[in-house]
Design an enzyme around this catalytic site. Structure first.
Site, PDB file in Angstrom:
ATOM      1  N   GLU A  55      35.721  53.125  23.804  1.00 25.24           N
ATOM      2  CA  GLU A  55      34.454  52.398  23.879  1.00 25.24           C
ATOM      3  C   GLU A  55      33.372  53.308  24.438  1.00 25.24           C
ATOM      4  O   GLU A  55      33.616  54.050  25.388  1.00 25.24           O
ATOM      5  CB  GLU A  55      34.592  51.239  24.860  1.00 25.24           C
TER       6      GLU A  55
ATOM      7  N   CYS B 102      43.070  48.392  38.441  1.00 20.49           N
ATOM      8  CA  CYS B 102      42.160  47.573  39.257  1.00 20.49           C
ATOM      9  C   CYS B 102      42.205  46.128  38.742  1.00 20.49           C
ATOM     10  O   CYS B 102      42.146  45.885  37.533  1.00 20.49           O
ATOM     11  CB  CYS B 102      40.734  48.115  39.191  1.00 20.49           C
TER      12      CYS B 102
ATOM     13  N   GLU C  82      40.032  57.041  34.238  1.00 17.51           N
ATOM     14  CA  GLU C  82      39.703  57.615  35.537  1.00 17.51           C
ATOM     15  C   GLU C  82      39.396  59.106  35.325  1.00 17.51           C
ATOM     16  O   GLU C  82      40.303  59.895  35.053  1.00 17.51           O
ATOM     17  CB  GLU C  82      40.887  57.409  36.496  1.00 17.51           C
TER      18      GLU C  82
ATOM     19  N   SER D 114      32.058  58.693  37.829  1.00 15.43           N
ATOM     20  CA  SER D 114      32.470  57.593  38.702  1.00 15.43           C
ATOM     21  C   SER D 114      33.984  57.600  38.860  1.00 15.43           C
ATOM     22  O   SER D 114      34.725  57.650  37.879  1.00 15.43           O
ATOM     23  CB  SER D 114      32.017  56.276  38.066  1.00 15.43           C
TER      24      SER D 114
ATOM     25  N   SER E 261      33.858  53.956  43.259  1.00 12.61           N
ATOM     26  CA  SER E 261      34.085  52.518  43.127  1.00 12.61           C
ATOM     27  C   SER E 261      34.778  52.042  44.394  1.00 12.61           C
ATOM     28  O   SER E 261      35.981  52.241  44.560  1.00 12.61           O
ATOM     29  CB  SER E 261      34.970  52.243  41.901  1.00 12.61           C
ATOM     30  N   LEU E 262      34.011  51.437  45.280  1.00 12.00           N
ATOM     31  CA  LEU E 262      34.553  51.068  46.591  1.00 12.00           C
ATOM     32  C   LEU E 262      35.080  49.626  46.574  1.00 12.00           C
ATOM     33  O   LEU E 262      36.245  49.378  46.818  1.00 12.00           O
ATOM     34  CB  LEU E 262      33.466  51.260  47.658  1.00 12.00           C
ATOM     35  N   HIS E 263      34.197  48.680  46.322  1.00  9.36           N
ATOM     36  CA  HIS E 263      34.539  47.275  46.056  1.00  9.36           C
ATOM     37  C   HIS E 263      35.167  46.495  47.205  1.00  9.36           C
ATOM     38  O   HIS E 263      35.429  45.297  47.053  1.00  9.36           O
ATOM     39  CB  HIS E 263      35.434  47.128  44.822  1.00  9.36           C
TER      40      HIS E 263
ATOM     41  N   ASN F 170      31.386  41.314  35.587  1.00  9.58           N
ATOM     42  CA  ASN F 170      31.415  40.940  34.180  1.00  9.58           C
ATOM     43  C   ASN F 170      32.704  40.178  33.944  1.00  9.58           C
ATOM     44  O   ASN F 170      33.787  40.761  34.055  1.00  9.58           O
ATOM     45  CB  ASN F 170      31.456  42.214  33.323  1.00  9.58           C
TER      46      ASN F 170
ATOM     47  N   CYS G 288      33.936  47.012  30.969  1.00 13.53           N
ATOM     48  CA  CYS G 288      34.740  48.162  30.554  1.00 13.53           C
ATOM     49  C   CYS G 288      36.030  47.699  29.895  1.00 13.53           C
ATOM     50  O   CYS G 288      36.792  46.964  30.492  1.00 13.53           O
ATOM     51  CB  CYS G 288      35.139  49.012  31.756  1.00 13.53           C
TER      52      CYS G 288
END
Ligand code: SAH
Length: 348
Positions: A91, A115, A162, A193, A216-218, A292, A335
């Site tokens: 994509e 994730c 990744e 990222s 990407s902490l989140h 999303n 994604c």
């Protein structure tokens, strides 16, 4: 199968020229044909000698990627499902930003990071995406924009995969896209990222170019982060932060933390305060991202009020943050969503 011409960096092309009895400066013209005039065949490179064109054609492929599907959102976002030679699909997304046209490329076929909120991990990694395949994702979008005389100005490695699990190909992609005689995308206009691979961050810190790093902490603590991002079990926050210390010391560049707001998971005022305490004093800013929705997953978006509350809490604690707009909400923009739907449809 012959390698793709799009896999070679500028110095590699010069070396090839010399090794095959041609002058190094031919690389200059060749790069212009590939990335500025964007022709589809060696035959069209009219100022290269026939012998050089023949030698190139016998050593390299020059194919583009095949467009399987293209979705266009009302906000201008375009999402492409592109097929590679081995029939794998990636994509690629074009986002229309106030500052230009930004392309998000995929760095792996599927993803192993797992994730919990991400559609990419629904299908495990089958292989890395090679540099030429990443370059051709961007070229594909540029050729689409060529019809309207528009130019890709920014690139983010934030699609499926990744990037620090495919380090060398990602770096070569950056070198090729950045070159002045090629697409000339400025290094400060590129972002890689990562979900937080310390070895990759340390290596990246020592690269000579000024490409941006996003993490990407989140989640603001190990318990929560490990529950939604398995990478944190291998490399907890202490190790991530120590790799970032190294990055700050050597690169002197600002880092972006990405933080998806997930309803009732990581979105409370207490979480915001904990986040502020974790990153206080670092040369960073936080990008708050709306979630999303992915059908297969239990997470929900926060309300705009909750997002605002989180943002304000960070701001009051002295942390610079932005509340990011959602792109392509009316298409399969998360994604891996388009790809996973297509693969399911095909019963693969
Ligand atoms: N593996 C890399 C790059 C790919 S993901 C990384 O983890 O950074 C790119 C970004 O999109 C990450 O911040 C990721 O956490 C985020 N993301 C994944 N799924 C999402 C979703 N459903 N909604 C919003 N952001 C998502």
């Amino acid at each position: 199968m012959k390698p793709s011409i799009y896999s070679l960096t500028y110095p590699q092309l010069e070396t090839w020229c010399i090794d095959h009895g041609f002058k190094a400066f031919h690389a200059k013209n060749l790069f212009r044909w590939l990335y500025q005039k964007r022709v589809d065949s060696f035959n069209l490179m009219s100022d290269l000698s026939l012998s050089l064109r023949d030698a190139l054609a016998s050593d390299f492929e020059m194919k583009g990627l095949i467009e399987v599907e293209k979705q266009v959102s009302s906000d201008g976002t375009r999402k492409y499902l592109l097929q590679l030679e081995d029939l794998s699909m990636v994509e690629t997304v074009l986002m229309v930003q106030p500052y230009g046209y930004s392309v998000c490329i995929s760095s792996q076929i599927g993803c192993n990071m797992g994730c919990a909120f991400c559609a990419s991990g629904l299908i495990k990694k089958s292989r890395d995406v090679r540099a030429d395949e990443m370059v051709r994702q961007l070229l594909h979008v540029q050729k689409d924009l060529d019809q309207d005389a528009l130019r890709v100005s920014h690139m983010v490695v934030m699609g499926i995969g990744e990037p620090f699990d495919n380090y060398d190909h990602v770096m070569n992609t950056i070198r090729i896209l950045n070159h002045d005689l090629g697409l000339a995308i400025g290094s400060r206009h590129m972002t890689v990222s990562t979900c937080g691979v310390p070895a990759g961050i340390r290596k990246f810190a020592l690269e000579p170019f000024q490409v941006n790093l996003a993490i990407s902490l989140h989640a603001p603590n190990d318990e929560l982060r490990s529950s939604i991002m398995p990478i944190n079990r291998a490399f907890p926050l202490k190790e991530l932060m120590s790799a970032l210390e190294f990055y700050f010391k050597h690169s002197n560049r600002k880092v972006t933390y990405e933080y998806i707001l997930l309803k009732d998971v990581n979105d409370s005022v207490a979480h915001a305060k904990e986040l502020a305490a974790l990153i206080r004093g670092q040369h960073v800013y936080v990008n708050l991202i709306p979630y999303n929705k992915v059908e297969e997953q239990p997470f929900e978006q926060v309300t705009p009020q909750q997002a605002q509350r989180f943002f304000e809490t960070l701001r009051k604690a002295g942390i610079t943050a932005t509340l990011r707009m959602e792109h392509g909400a009316d298409i399969d923009a998360a994604c891996g969503q388009l790809r996973s739907k297509k693969l399911k449809g095909c019963q693969i």
